[in-house]
Scaffold this motif. Structure first.
Motif, PDB file in Angstrom:
ATOM      1  N   GLU A  69       8.075  -5.410   2.222  1.00  0.00           N
ATOM      2  CA  GLU A  69       8.295  -4.095   1.445  1.00  0.00           C
ATOM      3  C   GLU A  69       8.043  -2.812   2.160  1.00  0.00           C
ATOM      4  O   GLU A  69       8.573  -1.830   1.939  1.00  0.00           O
ATOM      5  N   LYS A  70       6.874  -3.011   2.783  1.00  0.00           N
ATOM      6  CA  LYS A  70       6.002  -1.657   3.698  1.00  0.00           C
ATOM      7  C   LYS A  70       5.948  -0.604   2.790  1.00  0.00           C
ATOM      8  O   LYS A  70       6.363   0.468   3.245  1.00  0.00           O
ATOM      9  N   LEU A  71       5.570  -0.746   1.540  1.00  0.00           N
ATOM     10  CA  LEU A  71       5.455   0.195   0.597  1.00  0.00           C
ATOM     11  C   LEU A  71       4.425   1.428   1.083  1.00  0.00           C
ATOM     12  O   LEU A  71       4.895   2.615   1.164  1.00  0.00           O
ATOM     13  N   ASP A  72       3.290   0.989   1.414  1.00  0.00           N
ATOM     14  CA  ASP A  72       2.283   1.934   1.965  1.00  0.00           C
ATOM     15  C   ASP A  72       1.145   1.055   2.938  1.00  0.00           C
ATOM     16  O   ASP A  72       1.129  -0.214   2.737  1.00  0.00           O
ATOM     17  N   PRO A  73       0.434   1.920   3.805  1.00  0.00           N
ATOM     18  CA  PRO A  73      -0.587   1.005   4.406  1.00  0.00           C
ATOM     19  C   PRO A  73      -1.772   0.179   3.618  1.00  0.00           C
ATOM     20  O   PRO A  73      -1.908  -0.883   4.118  1.00  0.00           O
TER      21      PRO A  73
END
Length: 107
Positions: free
Chosen positions: A70-74
Motif C-alpha cells: 500500500e505504501k501509505l506512509d513511511p
C-alpha cells in the motif's frame, strides 16, 4: 510405545508385527521406558507449538507484505518491514529448534 532399533520409528501400536517405516521384524521393536515416553509426549506438545508459531509467522509475513504494498506512509512501511524481519526470525528460530529436537530423538 515401541521404537524400531533399525530406523528409530516410534509406534503407539503395541500390536504391530513389523516396523511400518522400514519393515523390520517385530523383534526389532523395543519397549520404551516410561521416562522416554513422557519425554516424547512433552516433545510432541512443544513441537506442535513450534509448528503453530511457524504458521503464525507465515500469516504475519503475508499480512505485512500486503500492508507494505500500500505504501501509505513511511511509518507504516517501517512497521511492515520490521514485522517481516521479526516474522522471518521467529520462523527460523522455530525451525532450528525443531531440527534440534529431531537430532535428540524428541520429534
Amino acid at each position: 510405545m515401541k521404537r524400531c532399533k533399525i530406523c528409530g520409528y516410534v509406534t503407539y501400536n503395541e500390536d504391530d508385527d513389523f516396523c511400518l517405516k522400514c519393515g523390520a521384524k517385530k523383534e526389532m521393536l523395543i519397549d520404551l521406558a516410561e521416562e522416554e515416553i513422557a519425554k516424547l509426549e512433552r516433545a510432541d506438545a512443544t513441537n506442535d507449538c513450534l509448528v503453530r508459531l511457524m504458521q503464525l509467522a507465515d500469516q504475519m509475513l503475508e499480512t505485512a507484505a500486503e500492508g507494505a504494498e500500500e505504501k501509505l506512509d513511511p511509518a507504516c512501511e517501517r512497521v511492515f518491514a520490521i514485522t517481516i524481519a521479526q516474522a522471518l526470525s521467529i520462523k527460523e528460530l522455530a525451525r532450528a529448534e525443531i531440527a534440534s529436537h529431531v537430532k535428540k530423538d524428541k520429534f
